[in-house]
Design a protein around this motif. Structure first.
Motif, PDB file in Angstrom:
ATOM      1  N   PHE A  46       1.155  -0.743   0.438  1.00 50.18           N
ATOM      2  CA  PHE A  46      -0.273  -0.291   0.028  1.00 50.18           C
ATOM      3  C   PHE A  46       1.054   1.080  -0.212  1.00 50.18           C
ATOM      4  N   PHE A  47       0.411   2.119  -1.017  1.00 55.64           N
ATOM      5  CA  PHE A  47       1.257   3.305  -0.706  1.00 55.64           C
ATOM      6  C   PHE A  47      -0.436   4.268  -0.332  1.00 55.64           C
ATOM      7  N   THR A  48      -0.167   5.042   0.811  1.00 59.33           N
ATOM      8  CA  THR A  48      -0.923   5.480   1.310  1.00 59.33           C
ATOM      9  C   THR A  48      -0.718   6.860   1.867  1.00 59.33           C
ATOM     10  N   TYR A  49      -1.730   8.011   1.308  1.00 56.71           N
ATOM     11  CA  TYR A  49      -1.593   9.214   0.548  1.00 56.71           C
ATOM     12  C   TYR A  49      -2.484  10.120   2.577  1.00 56.71           C
ATOM     13  N   PRO A  50      -1.249  10.748   2.334  1.00 62.05           N
ATOM     14  CA  PRO A  50      -2.505  11.583   3.616  1.00 62.05           C
ATOM     15  C   PRO A  50      -3.166  12.072   3.647  1.00 62.05           C
ATOM     16  N   ILE A  51      -3.839  11.540   3.384  1.00 62.65           N
ATOM     17  CA  ILE A  51      -5.914  12.639   2.496  1.00 62.65           C
ATOM     18  C   ILE A  51      -6.883  11.230   3.458  1.00 62.65           C
ATOM     19  N   VAL A  52      -8.181  12.525   3.170  1.00 67.72           N
ATOM     20  CA  VAL A  52      -9.097  11.156   4.552  1.00 67.72           C
ATOM     21  C   VAL A  52      -9.839  11.865   3.218  1.00 67.72           C
ATOM     22  N   SER A  53     -10.515  10.327   2.317  1.00 71.03           N
ATOM     23  CA  SER A  53     -11.497  10.794   0.991  1.00 71.03           C
ATOM     24  C   SER A  53     -12.494  10.183   0.993  1.00 71.03           C
ATOM     25  N   PRO A  54     -13.862  10.242   1.245  1.00 76.47           N
ATOM     26  CA  PRO A  54     -14.906   9.284   1.357  1.00 76.47           C
ATOM     27  C   PRO A  54     -15.113   8.842  -0.617  1.00 76.47           C
ATOM     28  N   GLY A  55     -15.414   7.304   0.079  1.00 72.75           N
ATOM     29  CA  GLY A  55     -15.333   6.643  -1.310  1.00 72.75           C
ATOM     30  C   GLY A  55     -15.397   5.309  -0.634  1.00 72.75           C
ATOM     31  N   GLU A  56     -14.776   3.985  -1.906  1.00 73.58           N
ATOM     32  CA  GLU A  56     -15.228   2.594  -1.853  1.00 73.58           C
ATOM     33  C   GLU A  56     -13.715   2.338  -0.755  1.00 73.58           C
ATOM     34  N   SER A  57     -13.645   1.173   0.003  1.00 70.28           N
ATOM     35  CA  SER A  57     -12.924   1.086   0.788  1.00 70.28           C
ATOM     36  C   SER A  57     -12.252  -0.298   0.649  1.00 70.28           C
ATOM     37  N   TRP A  58     -11.063  -0.595   0.792  1.00 71.70           N
ATOM     38  CA  TRP A  58     -10.550  -2.152   0.183  1.00 71.70           C
ATOM     39  C   TRP A  58     -11.229  -2.780   1.249  1.00 71.70           C
ATOM     40  N   PHE A  59     -11.522  -2.607   2.247  1.00 66.46           N
ATOM     41  CA  PHE A  59     -12.068  -3.671   3.173  1.00 66.46           C
ATOM     42  C   PHE A  59     -13.410  -3.446   3.646  1.00 66.46           C
ATOM     43  N   SER A  60     -14.326  -2.735   2.977  1.00 60.62           N
ATOM     44  CA  SER A  60     -15.868  -2.689   3.652  1.00 60.62           C
ATOM     45  C   SER A  60     -16.210  -3.861   3.571  1.00 60.62           C
ATOM     46  N   THR A  61     -16.246  -4.855   2.385  1.00 62.67           N
ATOM     47  CA  THR A  61     -17.150  -5.967   1.937  1.00 62.67           C
ATOM     48  C   THR A  61     -16.463  -7.352   2.867  1.00 62.67           C
ATOM     49  N   LEU A  62     -15.743  -6.730   3.610  1.00 59.80           N
ATOM     50  CA  LEU A  62     -15.845  -8.530   4.653  1.00 59.80           C
ATOM     51  C   LEU A  62     -16.407  -8.206   5.497  1.00 59.80           C
ATOM     52  N   THR A  63     -16.445 -10.252   5.750  1.00 59.94           N
ATOM     53  CA  THR A  63     -17.621 -10.162   6.627  1.00 59.94           C
ATOM     54  C   THR A  63     -16.125 -11.084   8.129  1.00 59.94           C
ATOM     55  N   GLU A  64     -15.313 -10.825   8.300  1.00 62.26           N
ATOM     56  CA  GLU A  64     -14.317 -11.304   9.070  1.00 62.26           C
ATOM     57  C   GLU A  64     -13.555 -10.869   8.798  1.00 62.26           C
ATOM     58  N   LYS A  65     -12.398 -10.823  10.220  1.00 61.05           N
ATOM     59  CA  LYS A  65     -11.143  -9.902  10.463  1.00 61.05           C
ATOM     60  C   LYS A  65     -10.490 -11.231   9.479  1.00 61.05           C
ATOM     61  N   ARG A  66      -9.243 -10.287   9.249  1.00 61.27           N
ATOM     62  CA  ARG A  66      -7.774 -10.244   8.421  1.00 61.27           C
ATOM     63  C   ARG A  66      -6.841  -9.827   8.903  1.00 61.27           C
ATOM     64  N   ASP A  67      -6.011 -10.614   9.805  1.00 63.21           N
ATOM     65  CA  ASP A  67      -4.716 -10.227  10.087  1.00 63.21           C
ATOM     66  C   ASP A  67      -3.927 -10.374   8.823  1.00 63.21           C
ATOM     67  N   LEU A  68      -2.528  -9.725   9.049  1.00 62.96           N
ATOM     68  CA  LEU A  68      -1.598  -8.944   8.159  1.00 62.96           C
ATOM     69  C   LEU A  68      -0.484  -9.074   8.989  1.00 62.96           C
ATOM     70  N   LYS A  69       0.566  -9.228   8.092  1.00 65.69           N
ATOM     71  CA  LYS A  69       1.958  -9.227   9.374  1.00 65.69           C
ATOM     72  C   LYS A  69       2.843  -8.211   8.157  1.00 65.69           C
ATOM     73  N   LEU A  70       3.832  -7.080   9.137  1.00 64.75           N
ATOM     74  CA  LEU A  70       3.883  -6.146   8.316  1.00 64.75           C
ATOM     75  C   LEU A  70       5.738  -6.056   8.352  1.00 64.75           C
ATOM     76  N   LEU A  71       6.003  -6.281   6.833  1.00 66.02           N
ATOM     77  CA  LEU A  71       6.953  -7.105   6.581  1.00 66.02           C
ATOM     78  C   LEU A  71       7.603  -5.342   6.100  1.00 66.02           C
ATOM     79  N   GLY A  72       7.381  -4.814   6.749  1.00 68.78           N
ATOM     80  CA  GLY A  72       8.536  -3.286   5.866  1.00 68.78           C
ATOM     81  C   GLY A  72       7.813  -1.971   5.762  1.00 68.78           C
ATOM     82  N   ILE A  73       8.433  -1.035   5.779  1.00 64.02           N
ATOM     83  CA  ILE A  73       7.552   0.395   5.878  1.00 64.02           C
ATOM     84  C   ILE A  73       8.646   1.335   5.384  1.00 64.02           C
ATOM     85  N   ARG A  74       8.578   2.366   4.313  1.00 66.14           N
ATOM     86  CA  ARG A  74       9.135   3.542   4.151  1.00 66.14           C
ATOM     87  C   ARG A  74       8.185   4.812   3.709  1.00 66.14           C
ATOM     88  N   ALA A  75       8.725   5.565   3.984  1.00 67.96           N
ATOM     89  CA  ALA A  75       8.355   6.778   3.539  1.00 67.96           C
ATOM     90  C   ALA A  75       8.826   7.797   2.690  1.00 67.96           C
TER      91      ALA A  75
END
Length: 207
Positions: free
Chosen positions: A149-178
């Protein structure tokens, strides 16, 4: 086995649709990182509408007098890679382009079966491109192995990635960069719930 990787730009609240409504720009450092990640793919998965946008732009970007060196490298990758275009009916003809394969997946079960078979075939990793509906379908089927994910410092109304999920998903962070424009790049792998601890209470989490 090959991995299916979702790589996208998004907002702080996870918006994935209509990027021109919120996207402020792509810095050179971010573009080079995107190209570096793309070097690990040989196949792109895409919905029909987004495919048409790609076919309208990338062939023309191959010219030596268009764009930056990174942009031309990306254009060459996009031209060479296998492009699998998904639709529910297959009723609309696709704009001709190099190495394109239309696939009709009438149901989510059809889509899941095709992608599992594709992962078992020899080759490099597989990139899930757009559009929003197609990407959400693959996420909901729990077939994404890694996320960029390349996450921009913006909040904007619209469709989100995970809005249709019906259960929790767990993710492991592998790396981060600015990156420029305040963009944060993060790399995640899918986790199974059994891999993670499950505290019995909130206070136990804080100990």
């Amino acid at each position: 086995m090959r991995k299916i990787i979702l790589q996208m730009m998004t907002t702080l609240n996870g918006r994935l649709d209509d990027p021109m409504a919120w996207l402020s720009g792509v810095g050179d450092d971010q573009y080079r990182e995107i190209d570096r990640i793309y070097a690990g793919y040989d196949t792109v998965l895409v919905g029909r509408t987004t495919y048409e946008e790609m076919a309208a732009y990338w062939p023309g970007a191959l010219s030596d007098d268009v764009g930056t060196e990174t942009n031309r490298a990306m254009a060459q990758r996009m031209n060479d890679y296998r492009k699998i275009v998904f639709s529910r009916s297959g009723s609309a003809a696709l704009t001709p382009w190099n190495n394109v394969e239309p696939v009709v997946a009438a149901t989510d079960a059809d889509l899941a079966a095709f992608l599992r078979d594709l992962k078992a075939q020899p080759g490099a990793d597989i990139h899930v491109s757009g559009g929003a509906s197609f990407a959400q379908s693959v996420v909901a089927l729990d077939l994404i192995d890694e996320f960029y994910f390349f996450t921009y410092p913006i909040v904007s109304p619209g469709e989100s990635w995970f809005s249709t999920l019906t259960e929790k998903r767990d993710l492991k962070l592998l790396g981060i960069r600015a990156f420029e424009h305040g963009v944060v790049g993060s790399h995640h792998a899918s986790h199974t719930a059994a891999d993670l601890p499950h505290p019995a209470s909130f206070t136990e989490m804080l100990r």
